[in-house]
Scaffold this motif. Structure first.
Motif, mmCIF file in Angstrom:
data_model
loop_
_atom_site.group_PDB
_atom_site.id
_atom_site.type_symbol
_atom_site.label_atom_id
_atom_site.label_comp_id
_atom_site.label_asym_id
_atom_site.label_seq_id
_atom_site.Cartn_x
_atom_site.Cartn_y
_atom_site.Cartn_z
ATOM 1 N N ASN A 1 -0.718 9.844 8.853
ATOM 2 C CA ASN A 1 0.365 10.833 8.779
ATOM 3 C C ASN A 1 0.315 11.707 10.021
ATOM 4 O OD1 ASN A 1 1.601 13.535 8.064
ATOM 5 N ND2 ASN A 1 2.155 12.330 6.237
ATOM 6 N N ALA A 2 1.430 11.781 10.759
ATOM 7 C CA ALA A 2 1.440 12.463 12.058
ATOM 8 C C ALA A 2 1.190 13.958 11.936
ATOM 9 C CB ALA A 2 2.776 12.223 12.755
ATOM 10 N N SER A 3 1.551 14.578 10.841
ATOM 11 C CA SER A 3 1.401 16.023 10.716
ATOM 12 C C SER A 3 0.128 16.441 10.004
ATOM 13 C CB SER A 3 2.610 16.620 9.989
ATOM 14 O OG SER A 3 2.739 16.027 8.703
ATOM 15 N N SER A 4 -0.314 15.658 9.008
ATOM 16 C CA SER A 4 -1.502 16.055 8.232
ATOM 17 C C SER A 4 -2.790 15.406 8.702
ATOM 18 C CB SER A 4 -1.282 15.730 6.752
ATOM 19 O OG SER A 4 -1.221 14.313 6.561
ATOM 20 N N GLY A 5 -2.684 14.261 9.385
ATOM 21 C CA GLY A 5 -3.885 13.539 9.805
ATOM 22 C C GLY A 5 -4.489 12.680 8.704
ATOM 23 N N ASN A 6 -3.792 12.543 7.558
ATOM 24 C CA ASN A 6 -4.297 11.699 6.467
ATOM 25 C C ASN A 6 -4.098 10.226 6.817
ATOM 26 O OD1 ASN A 6 -4.894 14.000 5.015
ATOM 27 N ND2 ASN A 6 -2.948 13.971 3.894
ATOM 28 N N ILE A 7 -5.183 9.443 6.652
ATOM 29 C CA ILE A 7 -5.115 8.003 6.892
ATOM 30 C C ILE A 7 -4.808 7.330 5.565
ATOM 31 C CG2 ILE A 7 -6.423 5.960 7.594
ATOM 32 C CD1 ILE A 7 -7.915 7.745 9.551
ATOM 33 N N MET A 8 -3.724 6.548 5.569
ATOM 34 C CA MET A 8 -3.201 5.971 4.341
ATOM 35 C C MET A 8 -3.367 4.456 4.358
ATOM 36 S SD MET A 8 -2.135 8.901 3.309
ATOM 37 C CE MET A 8 -1.253 8.467 1.817
ATOM 38 N N LEU A 9 -3.522 3.910 3.165
ATOM 39 C CA LEU A 9 -3.529 2.452 2.985
ATOM 40 C C LEU A 9 -2.082 2.008 2.850
ATOM 41 C CD1 LEU A 9 -5.068 -0.203 2.559
ATOM 42 C CD2 LEU A 9 -5.130 0.343 0.098
ATOM 43 N N GLN A 10 -1.607 1.233 3.809
ATOM 44 C CA GLN A 10 -0.193 0.884 3.863
ATOM 45 C C GLN A 10 0.151 -0.423 3.146
ATOM 46 O OE1 GLN A 10 1.489 2.908 7.856
ATOM 47 N NE2 GLN A 10 0.461 0.935 8.191
ATOM 48 N N GLU A 11 -0.864 -1.281 2.882
ATOM 49 C CA GLU A 11 -0.606 -2.557 2.211
ATOM 50 C C GLU A 11 -1.586 -2.741 1.055
ATOM 51 O OE1 GLU A 11 -0.813 -5.715 5.023
ATOM 52 O OE2 GLU A 11 0.798 -4.911 6.325
ATOM 53 N N MET A 12 -1.221 -3.605 0.162
ATOM 54 C CA MET A 12 -2.118 -3.920 -0.956
ATOM 55 C C MET A 12 -3.295 -4.735 -0.427
ATOM 56 S SD MET A 12 -1.248 -5.935 -4.485
ATOM 57 C CE MET A 12 -0.020 -4.719 -4.913
ATOM 58 N N LEU A 13 -4.490 -4.311 -0.803
ATOM 59 C CA LEU A 13 -5.685 -4.996 -0.319
ATOM 60 C C LEU A 13 -5.826 -6.367 -0.972
ATOM 61 C CD1 LEU A 13 -8.337 -2.113 -0.126
ATOM 62 C CD2 LEU A 13 -7.238 -3.315 1.770
ATOM 63 N N GLN A 14 -6.242 -7.331 -0.150
ATOM 64 C CA GLN A 14 -6.549 -8.679 -0.633
ATOM 65 C C GLN A 14 -7.936 -9.053 -0.146
ATOM 66 O OE1 GLN A 14 -3.456 -11.393 0.517
ATOM 67 N NE2 GLN A 14 -1.797 -9.957 -0.070
ATOM 68 N N GLU A 15 -8.423 -10.127 -0.686
ATOM 69 C CA GLU A 15 -9.789 -10.547 -0.340
ATOM 70 C C GLU A 15 -9.926 -10.825 1.145
ATOM 71 O OE1 GLU A 15 -13.124 -13.867 -1.715
ATOM 72 O OE2 GLU A 15 -11.121 -13.894 -2.591
ATOM 73 N N ARG A 16 -8.851 -11.286 1.742
ATOM 74 C CA ARG A 16 -8.912 -11.640 3.161
ATOM 75 C C ARG A 16 -8.984 -10.415 4.073
ATOM 76 N NH1 ARG A 16 -3.653 -11.488 5.481
ATOM 77 N NH2 ARG A 16 -2.042 -10.956 3.938
ATOM 78 N N HIS A 17 -8.689 -9.266 3.531
ATOM 79 C CA HIS A 17 -8.700 -8.049 4.341
ATOM 80 C C HIS A 17 -10.093 -7.478 4.584
ATOM 81 C CE1 HIS A 17 -4.311 -7.326 2.922
ATOM 82 N NE2 HIS A 17 -4.336 -7.936 4.123
ATOM 83 N N SER A 18 -11.115 -8.064 3.967
ATOM 84 C CA SER A 18 -12.472 -7.517 4.085
ATOM 85 C C SER A 18 -12.912 -7.489 5.554
ATOM 86 C CB SER A 18 -13.444 -8.359 3.255
ATOM 87 O OG SER A 18 -13.077 -8.328 1.894
ATOM 88 N N GLY A 19 -13.676 -6.453 5.889
ATOM 89 C CA GLY A 19 -14.195 -6.357 7.230
ATOM 90 C C GLY A 19 -14.179 -4.923 7.765
ATOM 91 N N LEU A 20 -14.566 -4.776 9.015
ATOM 92 C CA LEU A 20 -14.663 -3.468 9.685
ATOM 93 C C LEU A 20 -13.378 -3.182 10.451
ATOM 94 C CD1 LEU A 20 -16.213 -0.963 10.708
ATOM 95 C CD2 LEU A 20 -17.126 -2.399 12.561
#
Length: 519
Positions: free
Chosen positions: A375-394
């Motif tokens: 979020n450009a004004s608050s600095g909150n980092i948001m999850l924009q997509e539904m997590l799937q198993e393939r998303h694992s990692g750093l």
């Protein structure tokens, strides 16, 4: 001998006006001399303004007339002896006496001793205060020499003059600041007929008293300067006036208190800067200034001076959270889409637009680009997509914190480390990953607050679009085959990746591995 009077006489005394012309006849002297004893001509004894001459070439009649101008102011009376000698007895003299009284004429104007009189008086005088006595000299006698004094019309409101004595006084209280001098005319007129007069000029100088205190242009001065103002720079002009004159109007200005960063240039009346100015340390400088004249006793005034420091964009945003580029956050697969995962918090000590902060992700090192946004004004980092198993990692996000300063904004960077996994099985392996230098690529996605929803972009050239669709169909089959092969490969390495996975925490839970490490 017999006298026949031509001029006016009374009781044997002849009266002559002093302004009669020369050769004015006075008397006729008739001589009776049957024995012819008188030798020669008749004459006047002494030096007098008269002459005695034979009349019509006869020796027995003579004219007595004026031979010079008469002046009453020089001689008022003459005792004339007309004489002749006996021819037989030389020592025998014949004498006829005549008294002549000179009558005064108003032929002299009153005369002032000076053509101009200069007199001084202090202001704030009492009404009726004495200024001076004017005197004239008129040589004429009687009422011809008596005078009256008169003021000119422009002086009647302020001054008074005794018409007979010539005493000049002030009728009202004078104020030097209103008028510092007065010039008017005094006329002296005698009682002669016709009357004669003369004029003189009177100058009244009003002397100053210290009756006016110094006056500031305003009781409160307000100046605006930018921070980092140059030393000895002119902040503003302190305007002061004092209506008094001389030392009563000479003013010294001093800073009483609160002016440690400023001083007064007394030669020009300018407030100057004497110390570094930093708005972040002090936004407003307040001081009191005294203006005091040199009168006795001295008068003074006090004014308030406020110097407001305008902000300059000289402070980049300071990131408080997280305070290390090695901090990390665990994100579990069951985290809902749209959740806040982490927060970047920064402050900016500047004011106004210089202190307004925006947040953006400028680069990433991540398996998938658009999984996280900020979020450009608050600095909150948001999850924009539904997590799937393939998303694992750093996921390593380079966050840029920028102010809105003008003309050049300032910014700071911080790295946000997010691990998408169920648990952290091998913490030392995680630390080794955090210690490696990230290889960022430019972020594809935009911040959450700036992403337009449901926005699509289509090529404007239809043939190009058809070609792209055809190519996509060809590669679709190839892609399916590659996906099946990649699936088998992923299952083989799943056990190895398990050690790098970190359990997700919905709250902000940063673990700082190196507090001194900054980007």
């Amino acid at each position: 001998m017999e006298l026949s009077y031509v001029a006016h006489q009374q009781n044997g005394v002849v009266y002559l006006m002093e302004n009669v012309p020369v050769k004015t006849p006075v008397v006729v002297l008739e001589i009776t001399d049957p024995e012819n004893r008188i030798a020669g001509s008749w004459y006047i004894e002494g030096d007098m303004p008269f002459s005695l001459k034979a009349y019509e070439k006869t020796n027995n009649r003579y004219w007595l007339a004026t031979s010079k101008p008469l002046d009453y102011e020089s001689e008022q009376q003459y005792d004339i002896d007309m004489m002749a000698q006996d021819q037989f007895l030389p020592n025998l003299l014949y004498k006829v006496n005549l008294k002549v009284q000179i009558v005064d004429v108003n032929d002299n104007s009153p005369q002032f001793s000076q053509s101009m009189y200069v007199v001084s008086i202090e202001e704030n005088n009492s009404p009726g205060a004495f200024l001076m006595t004017l005197t004239v000299v008129d040589p004429d006698s009687g009422q011809n020499g008596e005078v009256n004094y008169y003021l000119s019309s422009q002086a009647l409101r302020l001054f008074a003059l005794n018409s007979s004595s010539g005493v000049l006084t002030v009728s009202t209280t004078l104020d030097r600041e209103t008028n510092e001098d007065y010039t008017f005319t005094v006329t002296a007129v005698d009682y002669g007929s016709p009357s004669r007069s003369s004029n003189t000029t009177v100058v009244v100088n009003v002397l100053d008293q210290n009756d006016n205190q110094p006056v500031f242009l305003t009781n409160e001065f307000v100046f605006f300067i930018p921070e980092n103002f140059p030393m000895l720079g002119a902040v503003g002009i302190i305007n002061i006036t004092d209506k008094d004159a001389g030392s009563n109007g000479h003013v010294n200005v001093t800073i009483l208190n609160g002016g440690s960063s400023f001083f007064l240039d007394k030669t020009e009346g300018i407030l100057r800067c004497s110390a570094p100015i930093d708005r972040e340390k002090e936004v407003e400088h307040m001081m009191w200034i005294e203006a005091k004249d040199k009168g006795n006793p001295a008068l003074s005034s006090i004014a308030k001076v406020t110097v407001i420091v305008l902000d300059v964009n000289d402070n980049p945003p300071q990131i408080l959270l997280p305070n290390s580029n090695r901090s990390w956050q665990l994100v579990t697969p069951n985290t809902a889409q749209g959740s806040m995962i982490a927060e970047v918090y920064a402050i900016d000590y500047d004011a106004g637009m210089n202190g307004i902060i925006t947040y953006s992700i400028t680069a990433k090192e991540a398996p998938f680009d658009n999984l996280f946004g900020i979020n450009a004004s608050s600095g909150n980092i948001m999850l924009q997509e539904m997590l799937q198993e393939r998303h694992s990692g750093l996921y390593r996000l380079l966050v840029k914190v920028t102010d809105q300063g003008n003309p050049q904004p300032l910014y700071s960077h911080v790295i946000i480390n997010l691990f998408v996994n169920d648990t952290v099985g091998n913490l030392s392996y995680l630390h080794s990953l955090l210690e490696t230098e990230p290889h960022f690529k430019e972020a594809v996605g935009k911040s959450v607050s700036t992403l337009p929803k449901n926005q699509c972009s289509f090529p404007s050239i239809i043939p190009i679009a058809i070609s792209v669709i055809a190519c996509s169909a060809i590669f679709c089959v190839v892609g399916v085959c590659m996906f099946l092969q990649a699936r088998r490969t992923t299952l083989k390495h799943k056990k190895k990746l398990l050690d790098a996975q970190i359990p997700l925490k919905t709250k902000q839970d940063y673990i700082i591995t190196d507090s001194n490490d900054t980007w």
